[in-house]
Design a protein around this motif. Structure first.
Motif, PDB file in Angstrom:
ATOM      1  N   HIS A 198       0.834  -1.199   0.000  1.00 30.23           N
ATOM      2  CA  HIS A 198       0.000   0.000   0.000  1.00 30.23           C
ATOM      3  C   HIS A 198       0.873   1.255   0.000  1.00 30.23           C
ATOM      4  N   GLU A 199       1.909   1.256   0.815  1.00 31.72           N
ATOM      5  CA  GLU A 199       2.809   2.408   0.866  1.00 31.72           C
ATOM      6  C   GLU A 199       3.563   2.576  -0.445  1.00 31.72           C
ATOM      7  N   VAL A 200       4.034   1.472  -1.024  1.00 28.09           N
ATOM      8  CA  VAL A 200       4.806   1.558  -2.269  1.00 28.09           C
ATOM      9  C   VAL A 200       3.962   2.162  -3.387  1.00 28.09           C
ATOM     10  N   TRP A 201       2.738   1.675  -3.566  1.00 27.26           N
ATOM     11  CA  TRP A 201       1.891   2.239  -4.617  1.00 27.26           C
ATOM     12  C   TRP A 201       1.632   3.722  -4.383  1.00 27.26           C
ATOM     13  N   ASN A 202       1.453   4.118  -3.147  1.00 20.92           N
ATOM     14  CA  ASN A 202       1.201   5.531  -2.879  1.00 20.92           C
ATOM     15  C   ASN A 202       2.464   6.370  -2.998  1.00 20.92           C
ATOM     16  N   GLY A 203       3.622   5.777  -2.770  1.00 22.00           N
ATOM     17  CA  GLY A 203       4.871   6.488  -3.024  1.00 22.00           C
ATOM     18  C   GLY A 203       5.084   6.709  -4.516  1.00 22.00           C
ATOM     19  N   LEU A 204       4.829   5.684  -5.323  1.00 24.08           N
ATOM     20  CA  LEU A 204       4.933   5.830  -6.777  1.00 24.08           C
ATOM     21  C   LEU A 204       3.937   6.871  -7.277  1.00 24.08           C
ATOM     22  N   ALA A 205       2.764   6.936  -6.636  1.00 23.13           N
ATOM     23  CA  ALA A 205       1.725   7.878  -7.057  1.00 23.13           C
ATOM     24  C   ALA A 205       2.096   9.323  -6.787  1.00 23.13           C
ATOM     25  N   LYS A 206       3.032   9.573  -5.881  1.00 22.82           N
ATOM     26  CA  LYS A 206       3.426  10.935  -5.547  1.00 22.82           C
ATOM     27  C   LYS A 206       4.446  11.512  -6.522  1.00 22.82           C
ATOM     28  N   ARG A 207       4.965  10.696  -7.411  1.00 25.14           N
ATOM     29  CA  ARG A 207       5.995  11.138  -8.344  1.00 25.14           C
ATOM     30  C   ARG A 207       5.395  11.963  -9.486  1.00 25.14           C
ATOM     31  N   GLN A 208       6.226  12.819 -10.083  1.00 27.55           N
ATOM     32  CA  GLN A 208       5.773  13.558 -11.256  1.00 27.55           C
ATOM     33  C   GLN A 208       5.499  12.620 -12.430  1.00 27.55           C
ATOM     34  N   ASP A 209       6.248  11.511 -12.488  1.00 29.10           N
ATOM     35  CA  ASP A 209       6.035  10.509 -13.543  1.00 29.10           C
ATOM     36  C   ASP A 209       5.221   9.338 -13.008  1.00 29.10           C
ATOM     37  N   ALA A 210       4.185   9.641 -12.219  1.00 30.57           N
ATOM     38  CA  ALA A 210       3.430   8.603 -11.508  1.00 30.57           C
ATOM     39  C   ALA A 210       2.889   7.530 -12.441  1.00 30.57           C
ATOM     40  N   ALA A 211       2.296   7.921 -13.551  1.00 29.01           N
ATOM     41  CA  ALA A 211       1.695   6.934 -14.451  1.00 29.01           C
ATOM     42  C   ALA A 211       2.755   5.976 -14.991  1.00 29.01           C
ATOM     43  N   ARG A 212       3.906   6.510 -15.382  1.00 30.28           N
ATOM     44  CA  ARG A 212       4.981   5.660 -15.893  1.00 30.28           C
ATOM     45  C   ARG A 212       5.550   4.774 -14.788  1.00 30.28           C
ATOM     46  N   ALA A 213       5.725   5.330 -13.593  1.00 34.97           N
ATOM     47  CA  ALA A 213       6.269   4.559 -12.476  1.00 34.97           C
ATOM     48  C   ALA A 213       5.346   3.408 -12.099  1.00 34.97           C
ATOM     49  N   LEU A 214       4.039   3.674 -12.064  1.00 37.30           N
ATOM     50  CA  LEU A 214       3.079   2.632 -11.709  1.00 37.30           C
ATOM     51  C   LEU A 214       2.998   1.561 -12.790  1.00 37.30           C
ATOM     52  N   HIS A 215       3.249   1.949 -14.036  1.00 40.58           N
ATOM     53  CA  HIS A 215       3.295   0.980 -15.135  1.00 40.58           C
ATOM     54  C   HIS A 215       4.593   0.179 -15.096  1.00 40.58           C
ATOM     55  N   LYS A 216       5.700   0.849 -14.864  1.00 38.31           N
ATOM     56  CA  LYS A 216       7.023   0.218 -14.950  1.00 38.31           C
ATOM     57  C   LYS A 216       7.286  -0.746 -13.800  1.00 38.31           C
ATOM     58  N   MET A 217       6.961  -0.342 -12.576  1.00 41.58           N
ATOM     59  CA  MET A 217       7.340  -1.119 -11.412  1.00 41.58           C
ATOM     60  C   MET A 217       6.254  -2.125 -11.041  1.00 41.58           C
TER      61      MET A 217
END
Length: 493
Positions: A198-217
């Motif tokens: 839960h924390e990891v997904w929300n950390g990725l969501a805080k990034r400027q490249d959130a959509a790419r990060a959530l897709h990549k990781m």
């Protein structure tokens, strides 16, 4: 097809590789590769339909391709195969089969090893680069020991690249994911309960490249907590060593994530949102963590028998309103051929989270939504995947990426014998068919608790403020690893 021990294309479909003899290619000078490799006067290794067949002095045994971790051919003529060997009823450990060839033929041996790895991995990526996060405080506090004893040996035998870090405080997973180099890893594996994913997904969501990060990781779970839903659904187990094997062989799988709007905050949910009996069962039994997952059963039973109710006003955006429609949608999707590849387009590095189609909890109710009073609500439970804990298949019609949450509502004033029947139905997979269980697929909703000043709201097993909130699903926003590439490891409807 060029054969190499490393595998130029780790996502290659193994069904495209011939199972009989491969004809030689004189132009490239490749050898004719048989299914059987003679490794001694009385021993051989054969590529069967689903397993490696090992023949030694007329004794035969088989190793499922799924259990093959790695294989190589050394300069000294040895062929070495590492695999996950059953160690107990529900665990595995690394083991080795090694032979020295009587008549060394390096080209033939290397080509045979490459064919074995093709069969063993299929479209799954080999030698995954894994960022491992260990929560030493979760569950019963044994995550560090479990990782080194049961998980690390499997990942190392599969030649995964590992970067291991312990979380030091609540929210540390958010910080790590927000600042990590997403191009350096393929997977974040959380040696924890459901809190660190839960924390990891929300950390990725805080990034400027959130959509790419959530897709990549791809986010995976190595089960070491009292709630291990992510592993149960995608690894098919809550055993750490079997989960490690499943991650080694896991296929990239799109996962719906949901935006939760509460107060002025927006955050992501990957698992579930609940108000009522399930929320209290989880959060009000924190003092019983020593019981492991049994605390959920105990808390659920106590509240069902006491006929506790949780009044609320609810508005939902329905996609499939009846159980027959839900069942049809599930069976249609489940009957499709598995995807060999993750074919979603890669978002640009400047793309953040999707905009909210239905606004936030602070906006006026969408005009086509209607708040409906639920004075005798016993449970409001929306989930993205099937299992919430071992044996608790609350959402048998769930699909990881159908753009929907499965919503279950149960009245709180049902008779006690019906309450007990409900609990037993969850464990024996007949929950969906109970008449007093309202089961729908929704893409968004708003819920406003009433007549309570305090209470419990659970988002992915985490307690949040007891205030109204609104949820909206984003189809395929996140990524996990799963055995099937598209379905939960649960019995459907």
């Amino acid at each position: 097809m060029t054969l190499s021990a490393g595998g130029d294309d780790p996502f290659r479909d193994p069904s495209s590789a011939p199972r009989a003899r491969q004809p030689p290619d004189d132009a490239r000078g490749e050898p004719d590769v048989p299914d059987t490799l003679a490794v001694g006067r009385h021993a051989s290794l054969s590529l069967g339909t689903d397993a490696l067949i090992v023949l030694e002095d007329k004794a035969t045994r088989s190793i499922p391709f799924f259990n093959i971790l790695w294989a190589d051919h050394g300069d000294d003529g040895d062929v070495t195969i590492q695999y996950a060997q059953p160690a107990a009823k529900k665990s595995v450990r690394p083991a080795i089969v090694s032979y020295k060839l009587d008549k060394p033929d390096s080209r033939l041996a290397e080509a045979w090893v490459a064919r074995l790895l093709d069969r063993a991995y299929g479209p799954s990526q080999r030698q995954k680069r894994i960022k491992v996060l260990i929560n030493p405080f979760g569950g019963q506090g044994g995550a560090v020991k479990t990782y080194h004893k049961s998980v690390a040996p499997i990942l190392a035998a599969a030649r995964c690249e590992l970067d291991v870090q312990k979380t030091e405080h609540q929210g540390h997973g958010i910080e790590i994911a927000q600042n990590m180099d997403i191009d350096a890893y393929d997977v974040v594996a959380c040696c924890s309960g459901d809190g660190i994913p839960h924390e990891v997904w929300n950390g990725l969501a805080k990034r400027q490249d959130a959509a790419r990060a959530l897709h990549k990781m791809a986010v995976a779970q190595l089960p070491c907590g009292s709630g291990n839903a992510a592993s149960l659904n995608f690894n098919g187990t809550d055993n750490p060593s079997l989960a490690a094997l499943a991650i080694v062989k896991g296929l990239r799988t799109p996962l719906d994530l949901s935006s939760v709007s509460q107060g002025n905050d927006r955050f992501l949910s990957f698992l579930s949102q609940s108000v009522g009996i399930v929320a209290e069962t989880d959060l009000a039994t924190e003092h019983l963590r020593w019981m492991g997952s049994a605390r959920f059963t105990w808390g659920f039973l106590v509240r069902l028998i006491n006929k506790t109710v949780y009044p609320a006003d609810i508005a939902i955006q329905v996609e499939h309103a009846t159980k027959s429609a839900v069942r049809s949608a599930y069976r249609t999707e489940a009957s499709k051929s598995p995807r060999a590849f993750d074919d979603r387009p890669v978002p640009s590095s400047s793309t953040g989270l999707p905009e909210l189609k239905h606004g936030t909890i602070n906006d006026p109710l969408p005009p086509d939504w209607h708040l409906v009073p639920h004075s005798h609500l016993g449970n409001f439970y929306a989930g993205n995947i099937a299992y919430m804990s071992p044996g608790a298949n609350f959402f048998p019609a769930s699909l990881p990426s159908d753009g929907c949450l499965d919503l279950v509502r149960i009245r709180g004033d049902i008779p006690r014998h019906t309450a007990i029947k409900t609990l037993l139905a969850v464990e024996n997979n007949t929950f969906f068919d109970l008449e007093h269980v309202d089961y729908q697929k929704v893409c968004a909703y708003r819920i406003i608790p009433r007549h309570q000043k305090t209470g419990y709201i659970s988002i992915d097993g985490e307690r949040v403020a007891f205030e109204p909130f609104q949820v909206e699903v984003h189809r395929g926003l996140g990524t996990v690893l799963s055995r099937s590439g598209r379905l939960c490891e649960a019995k459907g409807v």
